[in-house]
Design a protein around this motif. Structure first.
Motif, PDB file in Angstrom:
ATOM      1  N   GLU A  85       0.833  -1.200   0.000  1.00 32.12           N
ATOM      2  CA  GLU A  85       0.000   0.000   0.000  1.00 32.12           C
ATOM      3  C   GLU A  85       0.872   1.256   0.000  1.00 32.12           C
ATOM      4  O   GLU A  85       1.740   1.420   0.856  1.00 32.12           O
ATOM      5  CB  GLU A  85      -0.906   0.015   1.231  1.00 32.12           C
ATOM      6  N   PRO A  86       0.675   2.166  -0.958  1.00 29.82           N
ATOM      7  CA  PRO A  86       1.470   3.399  -0.955  1.00 29.82           C
ATOM      8  C   PRO A  86       1.071   4.307   0.202  1.00 29.82           C
ATOM      9  O   PRO A  86      -0.082   4.317   0.641  1.00 29.82           O
ATOM     10  CB  PRO A  86       1.146   4.029  -2.302  1.00 29.82           C
ATOM     11  N   GLU A  87       2.036   5.066   0.660  1.00 27.08           N
ATOM     12  CA  GLU A  87       1.838   6.009   1.764  1.00 27.08           C
ATOM     13  C   GLU A  87       1.796   7.428   1.217  1.00 27.08           C
ATOM     14  O   GLU A  87       2.620   7.810   0.381  1.00 27.08           O
ATOM     15  CB  GLU A  87       2.996   5.881   2.758  1.00 27.08           C
ATOM     16  N   VAL A  88       0.829   8.211   1.670  1.00 26.91           N
ATOM     17  CA  VAL A  88       0.743   9.617   1.282  1.00 26.91           C
ATOM     18  C   VAL A  88       1.677  10.419   2.193  1.00 26.91           C
ATOM     19  O   VAL A  88       1.469  10.501   3.399  1.00 26.91           O
ATOM     20  CB  VAL A  88      -0.693  10.152   1.386  1.00 26.91           C
ATOM     21  N   LEU A  89       2.723  11.000   1.602  1.00 30.96           N
ATOM     22  CA  LEU A  89       3.684  11.783   2.375  1.00 30.96           C
ATOM     23  C   LEU A  89       3.269  13.244   2.486  1.00 30.96           C
ATOM     24  O   LEU A  89       3.395  13.855   3.540  1.00 30.96           O
ATOM     25  CB  LEU A  89       5.069  11.692   1.736  1.00 30.96           C
ATOM     26  N   GLY A 142      18.147  12.793   8.986  1.00 26.19           N
ATOM     27  CA  GLY A 142      18.786  13.888   9.688  1.00 26.19           C
ATOM     28  C   GLY A 142      17.873  14.545  10.699  1.00 26.19           C
ATOM     29  O   GLY A 142      16.749  14.090  10.953  1.00 26.19           O
ATOM     30  N   PRO A 143      18.318  15.663  11.287  1.00 27.85           N
ATOM     31  CA  PRO A 143      17.554  16.312  12.359  1.00 27.85           C
ATOM     32  C   PRO A 143      16.214  16.880  11.919  1.00 27.85           C
ATOM     33  O   PRO A 143      15.340  17.126  12.752  1.00 27.85           O
ATOM     34  CB  PRO A 143      18.493  17.434  12.840  1.00 27.85           C
ATOM     35  N   LEU A 144      16.031  17.092  10.609  1.00 30.96           N
ATOM     36  CA  LEU A 144      14.778  17.663  10.114  1.00 30.96           C
ATOM     37  C   LEU A 144      13.827  16.603   9.565  1.00 30.96           C
ATOM     38  O   LEU A 144      12.840  16.933   8.921  1.00 30.96           O
ATOM     39  CB  LEU A 144      15.072  18.699   9.029  1.00 30.96           C
ATOM     40  N   THR A 145      14.111  15.338   9.829  1.00 28.95           N
ATOM     41  CA  THR A 145      13.304  14.251   9.275  1.00 28.95           C
ATOM     42  C   THR A 145      11.804  14.489   9.484  1.00 28.95           C
ATOM     43  O   THR A 145      11.366  14.786  10.600  1.00 28.95           O
ATOM     44  CB  THR A 145      13.685  12.912   9.923  1.00 28.95           C
ATOM     45  N   GLY A 146      11.056  14.369   8.394  1.00 32.99           N
ATOM     46  CA  GLY A 146       9.615  14.533   8.456  1.00 32.99           C
ATOM     47  C   GLY A 146       9.139  15.957   8.286  1.00 32.99           C
ATOM     48  O   GLY A 146       7.935  16.192   8.137  1.00 32.99           O
ATOM     49  N   GLN A 147      10.088  16.910   8.289  1.00 33.38           N
ATOM     50  CA  GLN A 147       9.692  18.308   8.136  1.00 33.38           C
ATOM     51  C   GLN A 147       9.661  18.702   6.668  1.00 33.38           C
ATOM     52  O   GLN A 147      10.415  18.192   5.847  1.00 33.38           O
ATOM     53  CB  GLN A 147      10.647  19.226   8.910  1.00 33.38           C
ATOM     54  N   ARG A 148       8.800  19.631   6.370  1.00 33.85           N
ATOM     55  CA  ARG A 148       8.607  20.144   5.015  1.00 33.85           C
ATOM     56  C   ARG A 148       9.061  21.593   4.957  1.00 33.85           C
ATOM     57  O   ARG A 148       8.756  22.382   5.851  1.00 33.85           O
ATOM     58  CB  ARG A 148       7.123  20.022   4.658  1.00 33.85           C
ATOM     59  N   SER A 179      18.801  12.460   1.431  1.00 38.73           N
ATOM     60  CA  SER A 179      18.366  13.042   2.701  1.00 38.73           C
ATOM     61  C   SER A 179      17.050  13.788   2.559  1.00 38.73           C
ATOM     62  O   SER A 179      16.378  14.057   3.567  1.00 38.73           O
ATOM     63  CB  SER A 179      19.436  13.990   3.256  1.00 38.73           C
ATOM     64  N   TRP A 180      16.675  14.135   1.349  1.00 37.83           N
ATOM     65  CA  TRP A 180      15.398  14.790   1.105  1.00 37.83           C
ATOM     66  C   TRP A 180      14.863  14.436  -0.270  1.00 37.83           C
ATOM     67  O   TRP A 180      15.590  13.953  -1.142  1.00 37.83           O
ATOM     68  CB  TRP A 180      15.477  16.312   1.270  1.00 37.83           C
ATOM     69  N   VAL A 181      13.584  14.661  -0.434  1.00 38.41           N
ATOM     70  CA  VAL A 181      12.926  14.518  -1.723  1.00 38.41           C
ATOM     71  C   VAL A 181      12.233  15.840  -2.005  1.00 38.41           C
ATOM     72  O   VAL A 181      11.662  16.465  -1.113  1.00 38.41           O
ATOM     73  CB  VAL A 181      11.929  13.334  -1.732  1.00 38.41           C
ATOM     74  N   ALA A 182      12.322  16.294  -3.257  1.00 41.70           N
ATOM     75  CA  ALA A 182      11.689  17.549  -3.645  1.00 41.70           C
ATOM     76  C   ALA A 182      10.637  17.273  -4.705  1.00 41.70           C
ATOM     77  O   ALA A 182      10.787  16.381  -5.547  1.00 41.70           O
ATOM     78  CB  ALA A 182      12.721  18.542  -4.177  1.00 41.70           C
ATOM     79  N   THR A 231       8.976  22.139  -3.400  1.00 46.12           N
ATOM     80  CA  THR A 231       8.765  21.842  -1.990  1.00 46.12           C
ATOM     81  C   THR A 231       9.603  20.637  -1.607  1.00 46.12           C
ATOM     82  O   THR A 231       9.676  19.656  -2.344  1.00 46.12           O
ATOM     83  CB  THR A 231       7.278  21.567  -1.727  1.00 46.12           C
ATOM     84  N   ARG A 232      10.238  20.721  -0.454  1.00 43.26           N
ATOM     85  CA  ARG A 232      11.163  19.675  -0.016  1.00 43.26           C
ATOM     86  C   ARG A 232      10.646  19.003   1.257  1.00 43.26           C
ATOM     87  O   ARG A 232      10.160  19.657   2.177  1.00 43.26           O
ATOM     88  CB  ARG A 232      12.544  20.290   0.235  1.00 43.26           C
ATOM     89  N   LEU A 233      10.799  17.669   1.290  1.00 42.75           N
ATOM     90  CA  LEU A 233      10.482  16.895   2.487  1.00 42.75           C
ATOM     91  C   LEU A 233      11.745  16.183   2.929  1.00 42.75           C
ATOM     92  O   LEU A 233      12.359  15.436   2.158  1.00 42.75           O
ATOM     93  CB  LEU A 233       9.384  15.870   2.189  1.00 42.75           C
TER      94      LEU A 233
END
Length: 329
Positions: free
Chosen positions: A166-170, A206-212, A187-190, A200-202
């Protein structure tokens, strides 16, 4: 960071590479230096960017292929606007029948029980995780302009685990989610938000994991597909320049936006013959801003840097184009 440069440079003369098909929306290059693209009739084509243009058909999706990604084993990820996220095994040559059922596998066609529509772009991580976008939950490819005019903000960035499932909506609520690219170190996906003129970057580690946050904002045009060069540059295709009437409309009340779309819906889209691409550094600073005001090549939706060249694709044109990369050592 706002996209700013000392001024755009000249995009070198564009060399056409005819394909015998319309709408090569995305372009990628395989390990042998061959350009791969998909066209409106569902074919996946392969051609060398230098020398005689011998076009090979290597698959047929049965839908409308958009974004592509070459996997390490030579297979392809294909975002099909009609069928969803596909994995395609290229045929050895262009013989009739390329694109059989055994060569095209549907990975995702539903998300949380809802049909996946307008699958747009994909990027694969080293461990096999796939990040992909769906541009709109209301409009399909043929009505892409309606999504921009009504500003539905129903685009999504999704993640498919290496083993499938099942795909996850990020990220949800994106303003026409389009191209997607991973950082060199993953380390990020844009993701390109075409309607918002930004990347937009997610953060994935690292310390910002999960932040947009925003990699680059206030782009001078509508960002389409993204690709990453060997030097880490994120290449951005600008499908067209910003236009004041559309900027104004997108700030208008929802009723006015819907009425405007109903009025223009029957009319043909007439993009300006401007070709423009940006090269963005990992920190969001513009390294390259290249354009041609009278390129004769409309609606550049993809750009890929390879072997001292830039290769461009378009949702509307009948072939791809290539040019030398300025500043090549």
């Amino acid at each position: 960071m706002t996209a700013r440069t000392a001024g755009p440079g000249a995009l070198p003369p564009l060399r056409p590479i005819p394909l015998g098909g319309t709408g090569p929306e995305d372009v990628v290059v395989d390990r042998e230096g061959r350009v791969i693209t998909g066209v409106a009739d569902g074919r996946i084509l392969r051609v060398r960017p230098r020398g005689p243009a011998r076009v090979e058909q290597i698959a047929r999706t049965g839908g409308r292929p958009l974004g592509l990604e070459v996997l390490p084993d030579g297979r392809l990820l294909v975002c099909d606007a009609e069928r969803g996220l596909l994995r395609v095994t290229p045929e050895a040559d262009s013989r009739a029948g390329a694109g059989s059922a055994r060569s095209v596998e549907v990975l995702v066609d539903r998300v949380a029980g809802e049909p996946l529509r307008f699958c747009s772009s994909a990027a694969a991580a080293a461990d096999g995780t796939v990040y992909f976008t769906a541009s709109s939950r209301r409009f399909g490819l043929q009505e892409w302009l309606g999504d921009l005019m009504e500003r539905t903000a129903t685009g999504r960035l999704l993640r498919l685990p290496p083993g499938g499932g099942e795909p996850e909506v990020l990220l949800d609520g994106l303003d026409f989610a389009n191209g997607v690219v991973l950082a060199e170190d993953e380390s990020w996906v844009a993701v390109a938000e075409t309607g918002a003129y930004r990347l937009t970057r997610l953060w994935l580690s690292g310390p910002l994991t999960g932040q947009r946050d925003t990699l680059v904002a206030n782009l001078p045009g509508f960002p389409g597909n993204l690709s990453r060069g060997t030097d880490g540059t994120v290449w951005v295709a600008l499908a067209g320049p910003r236009q004041r009437p559309l900027d104004w409309l997108r700030r208008a009340p929802a009723g006015a936006r819907r009425a405007a779309w109903r009025a223009v819906r029957p009319l043909p889209v007439r993009p300006l013959p401007v070709a423009r691409v940006l090269g963005i550094g990992p920190g969001g600073r513009v390294r390259h801003d290249l354009r041609h005001r009278r390129a004769g090549y409309r609606m550049v939706t993809s750009v890929y840097a390879h072997d001292g060249m830039l290769i461009l694709g378009s949702l509307l044109e009948k072939g791809i184009v290539a040019c030398e990369l300025p500043g090549r050592a």
